[in-house]
Design a protein around this motif. Structure first.
Motif, PDB file in Angstrom:
ATOM      1  N   SER A  24     -10.851  54.863  31.250  1.00 10.66           N
ATOM      2  CA  SER A  24     -11.033  53.413  31.337  1.00 10.66           C
ATOM      3  C   SER A  24      -9.865  52.731  30.635  1.00 10.66           C
ATOM      4  N   GLY A  25      -9.270  51.744  31.299  1.00 11.75           N
ATOM      5  CA  GLY A  25      -8.136  51.037  30.735  1.00 11.75           C
ATOM      6  C   GLY A  25      -6.794  51.512  31.262  1.00 11.75           C
ATOM      7  N   ASP A  26      -6.761  52.646  31.968  1.00 12.37           N
ATOM      8  CA  ASP A  26      -5.513  53.079  32.592  1.00 12.37           C
ATOM      9  C   ASP A  26      -5.124  52.088  33.682  1.00 12.37           C
ATOM     10  N   ILE A  27      -3.839  51.815  33.796  1.00  9.98           N
ATOM     11  CA  ILE A  27      -3.343  50.929  34.848  1.00  9.98           C
ATOM     12  C   ILE A  27      -3.049  51.776  36.082  1.00  9.98           C
ATOM     13  N   ILE A  28      -3.714  51.433  37.176  1.00 10.28           N
ATOM     14  CA  ILE A  28      -3.619  52.205  38.418  1.00 10.28           C
ATOM     15  C   ILE A  28      -2.762  51.446  39.433  1.00 10.28           C
ATOM     16  N   ALA A  29      -1.756  52.125  39.983  1.00  6.01           N
ATOM     17  CA  ALA A  29      -0.918  51.541  41.030  1.00  6.01           C
ATOM     18  C   ALA A  29      -1.132  52.322  42.316  1.00  6.01           C
ATOM     19  N   LEU A  30      -1.311  51.610  43.425  1.00  2.24           N
ATOM     20  CA  LEU A  30      -1.588  52.234  44.712  1.00  2.24           C
ATOM     21  C   LEU A  30      -0.304  52.393  45.517  1.00  2.24           C
ATOM     22  N   THR A  31       0.069  53.639  45.785  1.00  2.00           N
ATOM     23  CA  THR A  31       1.288  53.916  46.537  1.00  2.00           C
ATOM     24  C   THR A  31       1.035  53.786  48.033  1.00  2.00           C
ATOM     25  N   THR A  32       2.117  53.638  48.794  1.00  2.00           N
ATOM     26  CA  THR A  32       1.973  53.330  50.220  1.00  2.00           C
ATOM     27  C   THR A  32       2.980  54.072  51.082  1.00  2.00           C
ATOM     28  N   SER A  33       2.630  54.222  52.348  1.00  2.00           N
ATOM     29  CA  SER A  33       3.537  54.828  53.329  1.00  2.00           C
ATOM     30  C   SER A  33       4.363  53.768  54.049  1.00  2.00           C
ATOM     31  N   ILE A  34       4.144  52.495  53.745  1.00  2.00           N
ATOM     32  CA  ILE A  34       4.900  51.420  54.396  1.00  2.00           C
ATOM     33  C   ILE A  34       6.388  51.599  54.109  1.00  2.00           C
ATOM     34  N   LYS A  35       7.190  51.526  55.135  1.00  2.00           N
ATOM     35  CA  LYS A  35       8.629  51.758  55.009  1.00  2.00           C
ATOM     36  C   LYS A  35       9.263  50.765  54.027  1.00  2.00           C
ATOM     37  N   GLY A  36      10.034  51.297  53.093  1.00  2.00           N
ATOM     38  CA  GLY A  36      10.777  50.466  52.160  1.00  2.00           C
ATOM     39  C   GLY A  36       9.990  49.940  50.981  1.00  2.00           C
ATOM     40  N   LEU A  37       8.688  50.269  50.916  1.00  2.00           N
ATOM     41  CA  LEU A  37       7.832  49.726  49.858  1.00  2.00           C
ATOM     42  C   LEU A  37       7.271  50.859  49.009  1.00  2.00           C
ATOM     43  N   LYS A  72      -9.986  55.184  50.598  1.00  2.00           N
ATOM     44  CA  LYS A  72     -10.133  55.662  51.981  1.00  2.00           C
ATOM     45  C   LYS A  72     -10.122  54.510  52.985  1.00  2.00           C
ATOM     46  N   LYS A  73     -10.459  53.317  52.519  1.00  2.00           N
ATOM     47  CA  LYS A  73     -10.543  52.159  53.403  1.00  2.00           C
ATOM     48  C   LYS A  73      -9.226  51.369  53.466  1.00  2.00           C
ATOM     49  N   ILE A  74      -8.232  51.808  52.675  1.00  2.00           N
ATOM     50  CA  ILE A  74      -6.962  51.078  52.639  1.00  2.00           C
ATOM     51  C   ILE A  74      -5.937  51.757  53.531  1.00  2.00           C
ATOM     52  N   LYS A  75      -5.547  51.062  54.579  1.00  2.00           N
ATOM     53  CA  LYS A  75      -4.570  51.592  55.519  1.00  2.00           C
ATOM     54  C   LYS A  75      -3.237  51.808  54.822  1.00  2.00           C
ATOM     55  N   ASN A  76      -2.599  52.896  55.114  1.00  2.00           N
ATOM     56  CA  ASN A  76      -1.271  53.258  54.606  1.00  2.00           C
ATOM     57  C   ASN A  76      -1.262  53.723  53.155  1.00  2.00           C
ATOM     58  N   ASN A  77      -2.425  53.767  52.494  1.00  2.00           N
ATOM     59  CA  ASN A  77      -2.422  54.254  51.113  1.00  2.00           C
ATOM     60  C   ASN A  77      -2.146  55.750  51.088  1.00  2.00           C
ATOM     61  N   THR A  78      -1.295  56.180  50.160  1.00  2.00           N
ATOM     62  CA  THR A  78      -0.963  57.599  50.033  1.00  2.00           C
ATOM     63  C   THR A  78      -1.488  58.212  48.740  1.00  2.00           C
ATOM     64  N   GLY A  79      -1.789  57.370  47.751  1.00  2.00           N
ATOM     65  CA  GLY A  79      -2.266  57.892  46.483  1.00  2.00           C
ATOM     66  C   GLY A  79      -2.132  56.871  45.374  1.00  2.00           C
ATOM     67  N   ILE A  80      -2.022  57.358  44.142  1.00  2.00           N
ATOM     68  CA  ILE A  80      -1.967  56.450  42.989  1.00  2.00           C
ATOM     69  C   ILE A  80      -0.950  56.928  41.951  1.00  2.00           C
ATOM     70  N   ILE A  81      -0.539  55.988  41.104  1.00  2.00           N
ATOM     71  CA  ILE A  81       0.228  56.274  39.894  1.00  2.00           C
ATOM     72  C   ILE A  81      -0.633  55.823  38.731  1.00  2.00           C
ATOM     73  N   VAL A  82      -0.785  56.674  37.731  1.00  2.00           N
ATOM     74  CA  VAL A  82      -1.675  56.394  36.601  1.00  2.00           C
ATOM     75  C   VAL A  82      -0.839  56.168  35.338  1.00  2.00           C
ATOM     76  N   ASN A  83      -1.084  55.024  34.677  1.00  2.00           N
ATOM     77  CA  ASN A  83      -0.313  54.657  33.500  1.00  2.00           C
ATOM     78  C   ASN A  83      -1.242  54.336  32.338  1.00  2.00           C
ATOM     79  N   ARG A  84      -0.903  54.857  31.178  1.00  2.00           N
ATOM     80  CA  ARG A  84      -1.739  54.638  29.997  1.00  2.00           C
ATOM     81  C   ARG A  84      -0.995  53.740  29.009  1.00  2.00           C
ATOM     82  N   VAL A  85      -1.657  52.689  28.561  1.00  2.00           N
ATOM     83  CA  VAL A  85      -1.043  51.782  27.588  1.00  2.00           C
ATOM     84  C   VAL A  85      -1.054  52.451  26.225  1.00  2.00           C
ATOM     85  N   LEU A  86       0.055  52.363  25.517  1.00  2.00           N
ATOM     86  CA  LEU A  86       0.207  53.053  24.235  1.00  2.00           C
ATOM     87  C   LEU A  86      -0.312  52.206  23.068  1.00  2.00           C
TER      88      LEU A  86
END
Length: 281
Positions: free
Chosen positions: A215-228, A267-281
């Motif tokens: 809880s509290g990790d910052i989650i970023a959603l990666t994408t297959s969209i070209k250039g993004l 699963k419901k987000i088109k073009n999603n490939t996964g996530i990046i997980v970041n923990r605040v120090l």
């Protein structure tokens, strides 16, 4: 001599404040004051800083979603808007207010200084291209500042290289890119990002490593969209069911906690490939 030194000191401080271009309505300033006062009153020290992020994040529930809140004015300014948030400004505001609670700060100048530090390359507003537009660059730069740590590789993430150029190849979508200096600055940022590999956790492997997300990790959603690189971000929150959900500013209308666990939400987000997980120090 001592008097002269004091005058010079206050002159430098005043000049620094004046140099920081800020766009903030009277209403938003009022909301800030009310919010930080309420947070201080309700806050109790948490076991982890992530719990503080969740505590602060929940106070934004119901805040309307608003796109492109930073794309205003005739030049790049430190835009403050509590009345409408997109996914990135939600995360930024939660992080700033959490740091203020941690460090016993409650004044507006501290807020703007923290926000500038997080939002801009090396913590300094220096034109449009200095803003961390791509969230993968936001992650890398704030990791360099010692604010967060990208833990994706520690929990099973894999590296992938990708050419990032969405903004420069869609110049017409960004009014500030009409200016050639801004455009060239963004192109250079894209080159720098593209030269670095991105570590992400593929969506079909998230459930296997869900226990490693806190809880509290910052989650970023990666994408297959070209250039993004990344299309969305939010804050992880573990609910009573033991599953990780996403506390985020949803483009569907407001700040909310996803009804579905993160694994099923993706699963419901088109073009999603996964996530990046970041923990605040």
């Amino acid at each position: 001599m001592k008097s002269t030194s004091l005058i010079l000191f206050f002159f430098l401080i005043t000049s620094a404040i004046q140099a920081q271009e800020i766009i903030c309505s009277a209403k938003d300033k009022e909301i800030f004051t009310t919010r930080i006062t309420a947070l201080k009153k309700e806050y109790t020290p948490k076991t982890t800083f992530g719990e503080t992020l969740v505590f602060v994040g929940k106070t934004f529930l119901g805040t309307p979603y608003a796109a492109k809140t930073l794309e205003i004015g005739s030049k790049e300014s430190l835009v403050i808007n509590f009345q409408g948030l997109d996914c990135t400004t939600f995360v930024e505001n939660v992080l700033v207010l959490s740091l203020m609670l941690k460090n016993g700060k409650d004044d507006f100048d501290s807020y703007t200084n923290y926000l500038e530090r997080i939002r801009y390359k090396n913590g300094k507003l220096d034109g449009y291209a200095s803003r961390l537009h791509y969230f993968s660059e936001w992650i890398t730069n704030n990791e360099q500042k010692g604010i967060i740590r990208n833990i994706t590789g520690d929990i099973g993430g894999i590296e992938i290289e990708k050419d990032i150029n969405f903004m420069s190849t869609h110049r017409e979508l960004y009014p500030f890119l009409k200016d050639d200096k801004n455009f060239k600055g963004i192109q250079q940022s894209e080159i720098n990002i593209s030269q670095s590999s991105v570590c992400f956790l593929p969506k079909d492997q998230i459930k296997e490593h869900e226990a490693s997300i806190l809880s509290g990790d910052i989650i970023a959603l990666t994408t297959s969209i070209k250039g993004l690189d990344i299309t969305h971000t939010g804050i992880a929150i573990r609910k009573e069911n033991g599953r990780i959900h996403l506390l985020h500013a949803s483009s569907k209308g407001q700040v909310e906690i996803s009804a579905l666990p993160l694994v099923d939400y993706l699963k419901k987000i088109k073009n999603n490939t996964g996530i990046i997980v970041n923990r605040v120090l």
